[in-house]
Motif scaffolding. Structure first.
Motif, PDB file in Angstrom:
ATOM      1  N   ARG A 161     -14.081 -33.531  -2.572  1.00 29.94           N
ATOM      2  CA  ARG A 161     -14.786 -32.307  -2.941  1.00 29.94           C
ATOM      3  C   ARG A 161     -15.773 -31.934  -1.843  1.00 29.94           C
ATOM      4  O   ARG A 161     -16.364 -32.806  -1.191  1.00 29.94           O
ATOM      5  CB  ARG A 161     -15.545 -32.498  -4.263  1.00 29.94           C
ATOM      6  CG  ARG A 161     -14.622 -32.730  -5.444  1.00 29.94           C
ATOM      7  CD  ARG A 161     -15.393 -33.092  -6.715  1.00 29.94           C
ATOM      8  NE  ARG A 161     -14.470 -33.088  -7.848  1.00 29.94           N
ATOM      9  CZ  ARG A 161     -14.296 -32.071  -8.671  1.00 29.94           C
ATOM     10  NH1 ARG A 161     -14.994 -30.963  -8.490  1.00 29.94           N
ATOM     11  NH2 ARG A 161     -13.433 -32.125  -9.665  1.00 29.94           N
ATOM     12  N   THR A 162     -15.944 -30.635  -1.637  1.00 29.88           N
ATOM     13  CA  THR A 162     -17.002 -30.100  -0.790  1.00 29.88           C
ATOM     14  C   THR A 162     -17.668 -28.980  -1.582  1.00 29.88           C
ATOM     15  O   THR A 162     -17.144 -28.568  -2.624  1.00 29.88           O
ATOM     16  CB  THR A 162     -16.451 -29.527   0.530  1.00 29.88           C
ATOM     17  OG1 THR A 162     -15.743 -28.310   0.251  1.00 29.88           O
ATOM     18  CG2 THR A 162     -15.508 -30.513   1.224  1.00 29.88           C
ATOM     19  N   PRO A 163     -18.801 -28.456  -1.124  1.00 29.97           N
ATOM     20  CA  PRO A 163     -19.395 -27.326  -1.832  1.00 29.97           C
ATOM     21  C   PRO A 163     -18.501 -26.091  -1.864  1.00 29.97           C
ATOM     22  O   PRO A 163     -18.750 -25.185  -2.664  1.00 29.97           O
ATOM     23  CB  PRO A 163     -20.682 -27.056  -1.029  1.00 29.97           C
ATOM     24  CG  PRO A 163     -21.044 -28.386  -0.449  1.00 29.97           C
ATOM     25  CD  PRO A 163     -19.718 -29.000  -0.097  1.00 29.97           C
ATOM     26  N   ALA A 164     -17.459 -26.039  -1.022  1.00 26.55           N
ATOM     27  CA  ALA A 164     -16.609 -24.852  -0.956  1.00 26.55           C
ATOM     28  C   ALA A 164     -15.254 -25.028  -1.616  1.00 26.55           C
ATOM     29  O   ALA A 164     -14.664 -24.056  -2.078  1.00 26.55           O
ATOM     30  CB  ALA A 164     -16.401 -24.435   0.511  1.00 26.55           C
ATOM     31  N   ALA A 165     -14.705 -26.250  -1.667  1.00 27.55           N
ATOM     32  CA  ALA A 165     -13.327 -26.424  -2.136  1.00 27.55           C
ATOM     33  C   ALA A 165     -13.103 -27.853  -2.615  1.00 27.55           C
ATOM     34  O   ALA A 165     -13.893 -28.763  -2.339  1.00 27.55           O
ATOM     35  CB  ALA A 165     -12.330 -26.090  -1.024  1.00 27.55           C
ATOM     36  N   VAL A 166     -11.981 -28.037  -3.332  1.00 27.95           N
ATOM     37  CA  VAL A 166     -11.541 -29.351  -3.806  1.00 27.95           C
ATOM     38  C   VAL A 166     -10.128 -29.598  -3.310  1.00 27.95           C
ATOM     39  O   VAL A 166      -9.240 -28.755  -3.496  1.00 27.95           O
ATOM     40  CB  VAL A 166     -11.570 -29.434  -5.344  1.00 27.95           C
ATOM     41  CG1 VAL A 166     -11.043 -30.786  -5.814  1.00 27.95           C
ATOM     42  CG2 VAL A 166     -12.978 -29.203  -5.878  1.00 27.95           C
ATOM     43  N   SER A 167      -9.904 -30.741  -2.666  1.00 27.90           N
ATOM     44  CA  SER A 167      -8.570 -31.152  -2.225  1.00 27.90           C
ATOM     45  C   SER A 167      -8.142 -32.336  -3.082  1.00 27.90           C
ATOM     46  O   SER A 167      -8.838 -33.357  -3.123  1.00 27.90           O
ATOM     47  CB  SER A 167      -8.574 -31.548  -0.745  1.00 27.90           C
ATOM     48  OG  SER A 167      -8.959 -30.457   0.068  1.00 27.90           O
ATOM     49  N   ALA A 168      -6.996 -32.200  -3.763  1.00 26.17           N
ATOM     50  CA  ALA A 168      -6.531 -33.237  -4.689  1.00 26.17           C
ATOM     51  C   ALA A 168      -5.141 -33.704  -4.290  1.00 26.17           C
ATOM     52  O   ALA A 168      -4.269 -32.881  -3.997  1.00 26.17           O
ATOM     53  CB  ALA A 168      -6.515 -32.691  -6.115  1.00 26.17           C
ATOM     54  N   VAL A 169      -4.927 -35.023  -4.284  1.00 23.60           N
ATOM     55  CA  VAL A 169      -3.636 -35.590  -3.896  1.00 23.60           C
ATOM     56  C   VAL A 169      -3.294 -36.748  -4.814  1.00 23.60           C
ATOM     57  O   VAL A 169      -4.148 -37.319  -5.487  1.00 23.60           O
ATOM     58  CB  VAL A 169      -3.650 -36.087  -2.432  1.00 23.60           C
ATOM     59  CG1 VAL A 169      -3.976 -34.955  -1.477  1.00 23.60           C
ATOM     60  CG2 VAL A 169      -4.639 -37.235  -2.251  1.00 23.60           C
ATOM     61  N   LEU A 192       1.801 -33.585   0.383  1.00 21.61           N
ATOM     62  CA  LEU A 192       1.357 -32.298  -0.140  1.00 21.61           C
ATOM     63  C   LEU A 192      -0.063 -32.437  -0.685  1.00 21.61           C
ATOM     64  O   LEU A 192      -0.376 -33.411  -1.363  1.00 21.61           O
ATOM     65  CB  LEU A 192       2.298 -31.827  -1.254  1.00 21.61           C
ATOM     66  CG  LEU A 192       2.050 -30.450  -1.858  1.00 21.61           C
ATOM     67  CD1 LEU A 192       2.457 -29.359  -0.878  1.00 21.61           C
ATOM     68  CD2 LEU A 192       2.848 -30.296  -3.154  1.00 21.61           C
ATOM     69  N   VAL A 193      -0.920 -31.456  -0.392  1.00 26.60           N
ATOM     70  CA  VAL A 193      -2.294 -31.444  -0.887  1.00 26.60           C
ATOM     71  C   VAL A 193      -2.537 -30.132  -1.623  1.00 26.60           C
ATOM     72  O   VAL A 193      -2.196 -29.064  -1.113  1.00 26.60           O
ATOM     73  CB  VAL A 193      -3.309 -31.589   0.271  1.00 26.60           C
ATOM     74  CG1 VAL A 193      -4.742 -31.544  -0.274  1.00 26.60           C
ATOM     75  CG2 VAL A 193      -3.079 -32.877   1.037  1.00 26.60           C
ATOM     76  N   GLY A 194      -3.110 -30.211  -2.821  1.00 25.03           N
ATOM     77  CA  GLY A 194      -3.503 -29.014  -3.550  1.00 25.03           C
ATOM     78  C   GLY A 194      -4.964 -28.711  -3.278  1.00 25.03           C
ATOM     79  O   GLY A 194      -5.817 -29.577  -3.434  1.00 25.03           O
ATOM     80  N   VAL A 195      -5.264 -27.487  -2.850  1.00 29.84           N
ATOM     81  CA  VAL A 195      -6.631 -27.084  -2.521  1.00 29.84           C
ATOM     82  C   VAL A 195      -7.051 -25.958  -3.461  1.00 29.84           C
ATOM     83  O   VAL A 195      -6.367 -24.934  -3.550  1.00 29.84           O
ATOM     84  CB  VAL A 195      -6.740 -26.624  -1.055  1.00 29.84           C
ATOM     85  CG1 VAL A 195      -8.174 -26.199  -0.739  1.00 29.84           C
ATOM     86  CG2 VAL A 195      -6.302 -27.730  -0.110  1.00 29.84           C
ATOM     87  N   ASP A 196      -8.167 -26.152  -4.161  1.00 28.19           N
ATOM     88  CA  ASP A 196      -8.690 -25.156  -5.089  1.00 28.19           C
ATOM     89  C   ASP A 196     -10.066 -24.695  -4.637  1.00 28.19           C
ATOM     90  O   ASP A 196     -10.923 -25.520  -4.296  1.00 28.19           O
ATOM     91  CB  ASP A 196      -8.798 -25.742  -6.505  1.00 28.19           C
ATOM     92  CG  ASP A 196      -7.432 -26.023  -7.101  1.00 28.19           C
ATOM     93  OD1 ASP A 196      -6.663 -25.077  -7.272  1.00 28.19           O
ATOM     94  OD2 ASP A 196      -7.155 -27.205  -7.383  1.00 28.19           O
ATOM     95  N   ALA A 197     -10.267 -23.379  -4.650  1.00 27.84           N
ATOM     96  CA  ALA A 197     -11.558 -22.804  -4.286  1.00 27.84           C
ATOM     97  C   ALA A 197     -11.619 -21.374  -4.796  1.00 27.84           C
ATOM     98  O   ALA A 197     -10.600 -20.679  -4.844  1.00 27.84           O
ATOM     99  CB  ALA A 197     -11.756 -22.823  -2.769  1.00 27.84           C
TER     100      ALA A 197
END
Length: 251
Positions: A161-169, A192-197
């Motif tokens: 997690r960062t203040p701008a986005a979440v990368s989940a694997v 594959l990485v899912g990025v949510d922001a």
């Protein structure tokens, strides 16, 4: 550097998702997973399970983290270079840390390298007892990470997690960064990485990367630059302090 945080549910992650296996019953599951097995009727209602003795294979059963039997899963320092600290204190190779730094090895075999001038907080490192699932949630406050996450099947998670986005694997090799201008970057090397922001998400395949700014959706993934050509660089160097020039990469 790195710092610790209280154990518990990470922001935005309130429930563990268990996938039903052959022979699972709700009473048996509750005995394995819950601090209070007698709460199985509440679990049944929460998940609208018709028959607690016959759960369809693969059913997603959501369980609040504070109901679960959890154990801490500290990371171990594999390498260190320069001034590397945990909570302001120098840390040695081989030390176990539940609050993270340097090149870290996790209980499931995953490895994470913290790049120079980075600050990382390990929000949660734990195992869901009875499910064989590890949960790792890390907050990158500054800098860049590179990690190789061991595949986790259909349960458990590894989140940066960062203040701008979440990368989940669930199992891949990738890089994550957070810059001073507030932009978060994710670069997938394998898997594959899912990025949510910003209320939206993108899937970033191997060889691609994306960037996200606070409150905005991730940009469409773009191809990563190729690695520099190393044919002209000798494979063996026996002189300390020697440097060499790499050919530029276009773009």
């Amino acid at each position: 550097s790195a710092s610790g945080a209280p154990q518990g549910s990470a922001p935005g992650v309130a429930e563990f998702v268990y996938r039903a296996r052959p022979g699972d019953t709700l009473i048996g599951l509750s005995a394995r997973l819950l601090l209070e097995p007698r709460r199985w009727p509440e679990l049944q209602r929460r998940n609208a399970i018709a028959d607690p003795r016959r759960i369809p294979l693969g059913s997603r059963i959501r369980i609040p983290y504070d109901w679960l039997r959890l154990s801490s899963q500290p990371a171990r320092v594999l390498e260190r270079a320069g001034d590397a600290r945990v909570d302001g204190r120098e840390v040695a190779v081989g030390a176990e840390v539940a609050d993270g730094a340097l090149t870290l090895g996790f209980g499931d075999g995953s490895v994470l390298a913290v790049q120079p001038a980075s600050r990382l907080r390990l929000e949660r490192l734990q195992r869901v007892e009875g499910a064989g699932a590890d949960e790792s949630v890390l907050m990158l406050e500054r800098g860049k990470l590179e990690m190789k996450v061991r595949p986790r099947g259909d349960m458990g998670r590894f989140e940066i997690r960062t203040p701008a986005a979440v990368s989940a694997v669930r199992g891949t090799e990738f890089r994550a960064g957070y810059r001073d201008d507030g932009a978060a970057t994710t670069e997938t090397l394998d898997g594959l990485v899912g990025v949510d922001a910003g209320g939206a998400g993108v899937a970033v395949e191997a060889g691609f990367g994306t960037r996200a700014e606070p409150g905005r959706p991730p940009l469409p993934p773009v191809a990563l630059l190729p690695a520099p050509a190393l044919e002209a660089v000798a494979a063996l160097h026996d002189t300390a302090g020697r440097g060499w020039a790499l050919p530029p990469v276009g773009g």
